[in-house]
Design a protein around this motif. Structure first.
Motif, PDB file in Angstrom:
ATOM      1  N   ALA A  69     -21.892   4.289   4.463  1.00  0.00           N
ATOM      2  CA  ALA A  69     -20.707   3.425   4.494  1.00  0.00           C
ATOM      3  C   ALA A  69     -19.513   4.145   5.124  1.00  0.00           C
ATOM      4  O   ALA A  69     -18.751   3.542   5.889  1.00  0.00           O
ATOM      5  N   ALA A  70     -19.355   5.432   4.811  1.00  0.00           N
ATOM      6  CA  ALA A  70     -18.247   6.201   5.382  1.00  0.00           C
ATOM      7  C   ALA A  70     -18.413   6.350   6.894  1.00  0.00           C
ATOM      8  O   ALA A  70     -17.442   6.230   7.654  1.00  0.00           O
ATOM      9  N   VAL A  71     -19.644   6.615   7.341  1.00  0.00           N
ATOM     10  CA  VAL A  71     -19.904   6.730   8.782  1.00  0.00           C
ATOM     11  C   VAL A  71     -19.602   5.406   9.482  1.00  0.00           C
ATOM     12  O   VAL A  71     -19.023   5.372  10.574  1.00  0.00           O
ATOM     13  N   ALA A  72     -19.978   4.290   8.857  1.00  0.00           N
ATOM     14  CA  ALA A  72     -19.712   2.975   9.440  1.00  0.00           C
ATOM     15  C   ALA A  72     -18.215   2.719   9.591  1.00  0.00           C
ATOM     16  O   ALA A  72     -17.801   1.937  10.452  1.00  0.00           O
ATOM     17  N   ALA A  73     -17.406   3.389   8.765  1.00  0.00           N
ATOM     18  CA  ALA A  73     -15.947   3.264   8.853  1.00  0.00           C
ATOM     19  C   ALA A  73     -15.347   4.282   9.811  1.00  0.00           C
ATOM     20  O   ALA A  73     -14.122   4.325   9.969  1.00  0.00           O
ATOM     21  N   GLY A  74     -16.199   5.114  10.424  1.00  0.00           N
ATOM     22  CA  GLY A  74     -15.717   6.073  11.411  1.00  0.00           C
ATOM     23  C   GLY A  74     -15.440   7.465  10.898  1.00  0.00           C
ATOM     24  O   GLY A  74     -14.926   8.312  11.627  1.00  0.00           O
ATOM     25  N   TRP A  75     -15.781   7.727   9.612  1.00  0.00           N
ATOM     26  CA  TRP A  75     -15.526   9.044   9.029  1.00  0.00           C
ATOM     27  C   TRP A  75     -16.601  10.039   9.441  1.00  0.00           C
ATOM     28  O   TRP A  75     -17.718   9.680   9.833  1.00  0.00           O
ATOM     29  N   GLN A  76     -16.282  11.325   9.307  1.00  0.00           N
ATOM     30  CA  GLN A  76     -17.274  12.384   9.374  1.00  0.00           C
ATOM     31  C   GLN A  76     -17.795  12.615   7.951  1.00  0.00           C
ATOM     32  O   GLN A  76     -17.052  12.455   6.979  1.00  0.00           O
ATOM     33  N   VAL A  77     -19.064  12.974   7.820  1.00  0.00           N
ATOM     34  CA  VAL A  77     -19.648  13.147   6.488  1.00  0.00           C
ATOM     35  C   VAL A  77     -20.556  14.369   6.459  1.00  0.00           C
ATOM     36  O   VAL A  77     -21.122  14.767   7.476  1.00  0.00           O
ATOM     37  N   ILE A  78     -20.677  14.937   5.265  1.00  0.00           N
ATOM     38  CA  ILE A  78     -21.679  15.960   4.965  1.00  0.00           C
ATOM     39  C   ILE A  78     -22.247  15.631   3.597  1.00  0.00           C
ATOM     40  O   ILE A  78     -21.505  15.442   2.623  1.00  0.00           O
ATOM     41  N   GLY A  79     -23.562  15.539   3.513  1.00  0.00           N
ATOM     42  CA  GLY A  79     -24.204  15.297   2.236  1.00  0.00           C
ATOM     43  C   GLY A  79     -24.342  16.580   1.438  1.00  0.00           C
ATOM     44  O   GLY A  79     -24.529  17.659   2.007  1.00  0.00           O
ATOM     45  N   VAL A  80     -24.234  16.450   0.123  1.00  0.00           N
ATOM     46  CA  VAL A  80     -24.362  17.606  -0.772  1.00  0.00           C
ATOM     47  C   VAL A  80     -25.534  17.340  -1.710  1.00  0.00           C
ATOM     48  O   VAL A  80     -25.492  16.417  -2.526  1.00  0.00           O
ATOM     49  N   HIS A  81     -26.591  18.138  -1.561  1.00  0.00           N
ATOM     50  CA  HIS A  81     -27.752  17.977  -2.440  1.00  0.00           C
ATOM     51  C   HIS A  81     -27.969  19.274  -3.208  1.00  0.00           C
ATOM     52  O   HIS A  81     -28.291  20.313  -2.632  1.00  0.00           O
ATOM     53  N   ARG A  82     -27.792  19.187  -4.511  1.00  0.00           N
ATOM     54  CA  ARG A  82     -27.900  20.353  -5.374  1.00  0.00           C
ATOM     55  C   ARG A  82     -29.193  20.286  -6.187  1.00  0.00           C
ATOM     56  O   ARG A  82     -29.671  19.202  -6.524  1.00  0.00           O
ATOM     57  N   ALA A  83     -29.726  21.440  -6.497  1.00  0.00           N
ATOM     58  CA  ALA A  83     -30.962  21.513  -7.278  1.00  0.00           C
ATOM     59  C   ALA A  83     -30.786  20.773  -8.595  1.00  0.00           C
ATOM     60  O   ALA A  83     -29.793  20.961  -9.302  1.00  0.00           O
ATOM     61  N   GLY A  84     -31.757  19.914  -8.906  1.00  0.00           N
ATOM     62  CA  GLY A  84     -31.733  19.201 -10.170  1.00  0.00           C
ATOM     63  C   GLY A  84     -30.961  17.901 -10.161  1.00  0.00           C
ATOM     64  O   GLY A  84     -31.002  17.152 -11.141  1.00  0.00           O
ATOM     65  N   GLU A  85     -30.272  17.600  -9.069  1.00  0.00           N
ATOM     66  CA  GLU A  85     -29.513  16.352  -8.990  1.00  0.00           C
ATOM     67  C   GLU A  85     -30.417  15.224  -8.485  1.00  0.00           C
ATOM     68  O   GLU A  85     -31.363  15.457  -7.723  1.00  0.00           O
ATOM     69  N   PRO A  86     -30.139  13.981  -8.885  1.00  0.00           N
ATOM     70  CA  PRO A  86     -31.116  12.901  -8.685  1.00  0.00           C
ATOM     71  C   PRO A  86     -31.219  12.314  -7.285  1.00  0.00           C
ATOM     72  O   PRO A  86     -32.266  11.777  -6.934  1.00  0.00           O
ATOM     73  N   ASN A  87     -30.153  12.364  -6.478  1.00  0.00           N
ATOM     74  CA  ASN A  87     -30.185  11.670  -5.192  1.00  0.00           C
ATOM     75  C   ASN A  87     -30.765  12.563  -4.092  1.00  0.00           C
ATOM     76  O   ASN A  87     -30.171  13.582  -3.748  1.00  0.00           O
ATOM     77  N   PRO A  88     -31.922  12.198  -3.526  1.00  0.00           N
ATOM     78  CA  PRO A  88     -32.528  13.027  -2.485  1.00  0.00           C
ATOM     79  C   PRO A  88     -31.790  12.893  -1.161  1.00  0.00           C
ATOM     80  O   PRO A  88     -31.237  11.828  -0.859  1.00  0.00           O
ATOM     81  N   PRO A  89     -31.774  13.940  -0.348  1.00  0.00           N
ATOM     82  CA  PRO A  89     -31.127  13.848   0.967  1.00  0.00           C
ATOM     83  C   PRO A  89     -31.902  12.912   1.880  1.00  0.00           C
ATOM     84  O   PRO A  89     -33.106  12.735   1.729  1.00  0.00           O
ATOM     85  N   ARG A  90     -31.185  12.317   2.825  1.00  0.00           N
ATOM     86  CA  ARG A  90     -31.824  11.393   3.761  1.00  0.00           C
ATOM     87  C   ARG A  90     -31.156  11.510   5.119  1.00  0.00           C
ATOM     88  O   ARG A  90     -29.930  11.582   5.217  1.00  0.00           O
ATOM     89  N   PRO A  91     -31.966  11.535   6.206  1.00  0.00           N
ATOM     90  CA  PRO A  91     -31.406  11.520   7.559  1.00  0.00           C
ATOM     91  C   PRO A  91     -30.591  10.244   7.766  1.00  0.00           C
ATOM     92  O   PRO A  91     -30.802   9.254   7.044  1.00  0.00           O
ATOM     93  N   PRO A  92     -29.673  10.239   8.719  1.00  0.00           N
ATOM     94  CA  PRO A  92     -29.447  11.277   9.738  1.00  0.00           C
ATOM     95  C   PRO A  92     -28.365  12.277   9.369  1.00  0.00           C
ATOM     96  O   PRO A  92     -27.920  13.037  10.223  1.00  0.00           O
ATOM     97  N   HIS A  93     -27.942  12.295   8.129  1.00  0.00           N
ATOM     98  CA  HIS A  93     -26.790  13.111   7.756  1.00  0.00           C
ATOM     99  C   HIS A  93     -27.159  14.590   7.618  1.00  0.00           C
ATOM    100  O   HIS A  93     -28.285  14.942   7.275  1.00  0.00           O
ATOM    101  N   LEU A  94     -26.155  15.433   7.868  1.00  0.00           N
ATOM    102  CA  LEU A  94     -26.276  16.863   7.589  1.00  0.00           C
ATOM    103  C   LEU A  94     -26.115  17.073   6.091  1.00  0.00           C
ATOM    104  O   LEU A  94     -25.234  16.472   5.477  1.00  0.00           O
ATOM    105  N   TRP A  95     -26.960  17.941   5.505  1.00  0.00           N
ATOM    106  CA  TRP A  95     -26.890  18.198   4.066  1.00  0.00           C
ATOM    107  C   TRP A  95     -26.719  19.688   3.804  1.00  0.00           C
ATOM    108  O   TRP A  95     -27.262  20.539   4.533  1.00  0.00           O
ATOM    109  N   VAL A  96     -25.953  20.009   2.766  1.00  0.00           N
ATOM    110  CA  VAL A  96     -25.783  21.390   2.317  1.00  0.00           C
ATOM    111  C   VAL A  96     -26.067  21.440   0.815  1.00  0.00           C
ATOM    112  O   VAL A  96     -26.032  20.422   0.132  1.00  0.00           O
TER     113      VAL A  96
END
Length: 228
Positions: free
Chosen positions: A191-218
Motif C-alpha cells: 500500500a505504501a509503494v502504491a502511494a509512492g513511498w520507499q519501503v523496507i520490510g523488517v522480518h525478525r526471527a519468531g515474528e509471524p509475517n513472512p517476507p514477500r517479494p518484491p520488497h527488500l527485507w532486513v
C-alpha cells in the motif's frame, strides 16, 4: 533522498508478543469494570459505537464487554475497541504496570536517525494514545522526544490502503518519494509503494509475517541502508 521515516510498531520496532500479551491482556482483564464504571463518561461513546457496529442496540455493558473481547481475540481493528484499549492501558502505563518493549537494535537506530536530523513518525493500528504511551513509558526510558508525530486508523486510515499513506504524506508535508516506511507486513508495504513511498520490510526471527517479494527485507534496524 529520505526526508522522513515512518515506523510500524508490532513486529517492527517491538515484539508482537509484547503488544498482544501485555496490552491486550491488560485490556481484557479490566474491560468489563471500566465499561461499567464509565458508562456515562469516558466509555459512553465506546458503548454506543460497539452497539452500532455489532447491530445490538440494546446490549448492556456486560454484553458490550463480551463483544469487545471477541474483537480483541480476533484482532479486529474496530475504533471503539482501540479507544477503550487506549484509555485502559493509559492507566496501566502510568501505574507502572505496562512498559513499551523494543527490540535491542531499535532504540540506537532511532537515536542515530533523530540525531542525523531525520524526522521519525509512527503509524500503527494501535490507538495514537497507546502509541505515545508505548514510547513515553518504554523500558529504555522516555523515547517520546524521538518521535515527531503519530498516526492510527482514525487519523490516517486502514494500513493496507494506499490512501492512508497519501494522507500521512500530506499531513507531514513531505513528498511521497522522500518517505521511507519500515514494516513487517507485506500488505502494508504494498500500500505504501502504491502511494509512492520507499519501503523496507523488517522480518525478525519468531515474528509471524513472512517476507514477500518484491520488497527488500532486513532482520534488524542496523541493516537499514537509507536510500539517497
Amino acid at each position: 533522498m529520505i526526508r522522513a521515516i515512518v515506523l510500524d510498531i508490532e513486529g517492527t520496532t517491538s515484539p508482537t508478543d509484547s503488544v498482544r500479551t501485555d496490552l491486550y491482556g491488560y485490556t481484557e482483564q479490566r474491560l468489563p469494570a471500566w465499561l461499567a464504571e464509565n458508562d456515562s463518561g469516558a466509555a459512553e461513546s465506546v458503548i454506543a459505537q460497539t452497539r452500532e457496529l455489532a447491530g445490538e442496540p440494546a446490549a448492556d455493558t456486560d454484553r458490550v464487554a463480551e463483544i469487545l473481547v471477541g474483537w480483541l481475540h480476533s484482532d479486529v481493528k474496530a475504533e471503539p475497541l482501540k479507544a477503550a484499549q487506549g484509555a485502559i492501558c493509559a492507566q496501566g502505563f502510568r501505574a507502572g504496570a505496562l512498559h513499551g518493549r523494543f527490540f535491542d537494535d531499535v532504540v540506537p537506530a532511532l537515536r542515530a536517525w533523530h540525531e542525523a536530523g531525520l524526522p521519525l513518525y509512527v503509524y500503527s493500528s494501535g490507538s495514537e494514545r497507546n502509541q505515545r504511551d508505548w514510547f513515553a513509558f518504554a523500558e529504555a526510558g522516555d523515547l517520546s522526544d524521538l518521535i515527531t508525530d503519530h498516526f492510527d486508523l482514525v487519523t490516517a486510515g486502514p494500513k493496507r490502503e494506499s490512501a492512508s499513506y497519501r494522507t500521512i504524506a500530506d499531513r507531514i508535508g513531505v513528498d511521497a518519494a522522500d518517505i521511507l516506511f519500515l514494516s513487517d507486513h507485506p500488505g502494508e508495504l504494498d500500500a505504501a509503494v502504491a502511494a509512492g513511498w520507499q519501503v523496507i520490510g523488517v522480518h525478525r526471527a519468531g515474528e509471524p509475517n513472512p517476507p514477500r517479494p518484491p520488497h527488500l527485507w532486513v532482520a534488524t534496524f542496523d541493516k537499514v541502508d537509507l536510500p539517497s
